[in-house]
Every structure is written in C-alpha cells, then in structure tokens.
Design an enzyme around this catalytic site. Sequence first.
Site, PDB file in Angstrom:
ATOM      1  N   ASP A   6      -2.422   8.068   8.382  1.00  8.99           N
ATOM      2  CA  ASP A   6      -3.247   7.050   9.025  1.00  8.99           C
ATOM      3  C   ASP A   6      -2.329   6.133   9.826  1.00  8.99           C
ATOM      4  O   ASP A   6      -1.166   6.459  10.061  1.00  8.99           O
ATOM      5  CB  ASP A   6      -4.100   6.284   8.002  1.00  8.99           C
ATOM      6  CG  ASP A   6      -3.274   5.480   7.009  1.00  8.99           C
ATOM      7  OD1 ASP A   6      -2.072   5.273   7.244  1.00  8.99           O
ATOM      8  OD2 ASP A   6      -3.840   5.046   5.984  1.00  8.99           O
ATOM      9  N   HIS A  60       0.582   4.813   7.136  1.00  5.81           N
ATOM     10  CA  HIS A  60       1.108   5.533   5.972  1.00  5.81           C
ATOM     11  C   HIS A  60       1.412   6.990   6.299  1.00  5.81           C
ATOM     12  O   HIS A  60       0.711   7.619   7.098  1.00  5.81           O
ATOM     13  CB  HIS A  60       0.107   5.444   4.819  1.00  5.81           C
ATOM     14  CG  HIS A  60      -0.304   4.040   4.506  1.00  5.81           C
ATOM     15  ND1 HIS A  60      -1.474   3.488   4.999  1.00  5.81           N
ATOM     16  CD2 HIS A  60       0.302   3.071   3.782  1.00  5.81           C
ATOM     17  CE1 HIS A  60      -1.572   2.236   4.566  1.00  5.81           C
ATOM     18  NE2 HIS A  60      -0.506   1.960   3.840  1.00  5.81           N
ATOM     19  N   SER A 114       0.802  -1.222   0.000  1.00  3.00           N
ATOM     20  CA  SER A 114       0.000   0.000   0.000  1.00  3.00           C
ATOM     21  C   SER A 114       0.835   1.272   0.000  1.00  3.00           C
ATOM     22  O   SER A 114       0.341   2.331  -0.386  1.00  3.00           O
ATOM     23  CB  SER A 114      -0.938   0.004   1.216  1.00  3.00           C
ATOM     24  OG  SER A 114      -0.217  -0.216   2.421  1.00  3.00           O
TER      25      SER A 114
END
Length: 386
Positions: free
Chosen positions: A322, A325, A43
């Site tokens: 978050d 990240h 991600s």
Amino acid sequence: MMAKNCNLVSVLCVFLVLTLFNKPITVAGQNIPAVGLFTFGDSNFDAGNKQTLTKTLLPQTFWPYGKSRDDPNGKFSDGLIAPDFLAKFMRIPIVIPPALQPNVNVSRGASFAVADATLLGAPVESLTLNQQVRKFNQMKAANWNDDFVKKSVFMIYIGANDYLNFTKNNPNADASTQQAFVTSVTNKLKNDISLLYSSGASKFVIQTLAPLGCLPIVRQEFNTGMDQCYEKLNDLAKQHNEKIGPMLNELARTAPASAPFQFTVFDFYNAILTRTQRNQNFRFFVTNASCCGVGTHDAYGCGFPNVHSRLCEYQRSYLFFDGRHNTEKAQEMFGHLLFGADTNVIQPMNIRELVVYPADEPMRESWVPPTSATVQLRESRGYEYY
C-alpha cells in the site's frame, strides 16, 4: 566368515542410517537460546493492536490485506511482516501476538506497536512509544521474569508519523526549525528507550527511518511525479537517523557494568533506497507505486470498503503493497537482513549475534558512521542480497 562380514556390514549400515536420521538438521536459528521478541512502534510492526483501540472499521482487517496468506490478519501487508520472519529465524514456535488483544499467548514475546503511533504528542486511537513501554511494564510481572526479559530482543521502529505530521503542518519550516524538531523527537526516543532499559530490557534493535519522501503515499500527496521523491522528508529522516547510532553508543557507554546496554542498528533507510534505485537486482519491477490503492501512485484507500482501489496482478513484483507498507516479499528480505546480514546493513552486530551475546557482558564494539568506502561498496554490487 563371509556371513560374519555381511552381518557386520549390515550392522554398520543400520548404525549409519540411524546416525544420519537422528542428526539435527541445520536450520536458521540453530543454537539460538529460547528467548522472546518484543516489538514497539507504528503500523510497520503492528500485529493487530490498532483494532483494539477503535470501533472504526480498519482497512487492514479487510481483503486484500493478507492476500498472500489468504486472510487479513490486522497487519499492514499482503502477508507477514518482518518481525514474523525474524521470530521464525529465532526459533520462536508461535506468532508474536498483539499485546493489546485479550487471551493471546505472550510466552515468547508480544507486539506493542500500534498504527499511527508517534513519539511526541497524543495520537488519536493509538499509543505513543512511551505509552507502549508503560503497557509492557504493566504486563511484565504477570508474564515474564527478569532473566527472560534481560535475554530477549526489543525491537523499535518509530518516528515516521512525527515527521509526516510535522511536514504537513509546517510546509515552510526553515532549517533551524527542522533541526529543533529532530532534536525533540530523538531526545524523546532516547528517554523512552531508557525507560525500557530501566524495566529490565538489555538487548535493543533500532530500525532507522525509511526514506519517507519515497513512500508512494508521499509522492502522491506532494505531486512529485513518478521518478522523484519528496526530498524535504528524506532530509528529515536522514537527520533523525544520523543521531541514532551516537545516542545508542552513549547509552551503552554509560550503562553500569552490572547491567549492560546492548544494541544494534538496522539501516532500513538504505535497505529501501537500494531496492528503489536498483530494483531489478531484487526482482522488484515497481517501486514508485503501490500494489493496492488509487491515485497517481495507487497509494490511497487499500482495504477501505468504500474505495474502489486497484489491485496489482502480482504483488511480489512490488516493493510496496500500500502507500506506506512493504509487500511480504520485501518484509522477508528485511527479516533475513535483520537476522544475519553483515555490518554494511546492521551494526555493530546482527540479531543472531545479539541474541547469543552474553547478557551480562558489556559490548566490545560500538556503532560507527558509514564511510564513503561502504557507500561505494553498495553502489558497486550487482545482484546483491542487501
């Protein structure tokens, strides 16, 4: 006579103006050849591929993701991610697109990274690194010639999910079990890099794992408190990272002279740790919690429609957007480090040097383990860039 002198001065002035305004402006990336950027991993580098593999509503497609750019873009950040900035510095005029989405312009590269990706196992609604490489191979013939691939940059960040899952499933694993797992993960990484190399890639950028135990979501799930990291995960990340440089040295050493293997290693672990430990130097005022989320560290639920997550007032004061990240501000810093930092941060060369290094020549330098002097240099700096 005076009239002639005036005319001469006028001509010289015009010539000077034309010269100045026609001189190329010096910008980041000048003299960088027209090559591509390909990203692989999880991600951290996902440019929007995850949403093509699931029918589930994904949080990164909802506000406040993309907040700094006014619109969610499928990336796990409030705005751009490090490869976006790197592409700009490489003078790539388009955004590096998600390879799995239809009808995108892949003329200057593509992102094959997918959220939840792993090296081992079979991740749900995601792709392993091996599957990402095979997807690249499927697309190669129709989109990129061999010379373009050979001169382009292939950037990889993968492994975090393997260790996060391992720690959850094996909370009491002893040292030998941990070492065996690290060996399995890094051996698979070596095999997948070798597969990509056999497909024609020659210029690799491998990003070491972050200090996983310092991620806000890990601090929250393992109840470490605000000032402590979960050191078991940090130890796994360090064991993993220690194997990367020697592994790449071996691949470069054993590559035939007719097909050199070129690489560099970005010390992402210490880039994060430095900003966590000396956050004021980089104008980050919160590094142990997230800008968006709920829980003790505001680390869960950002972007989920059914979660009333908290959103910070000023995301640029946070290291993490978050639970896992980084904010766009941090991502831009990492982009600069990748492109132009010295060997304390990325070695044996930065990406600017890697791009212009002749693709047909073996590397003259190799990765070397950081020395105690390097560590002392990092610790002695004040308002540093690294």
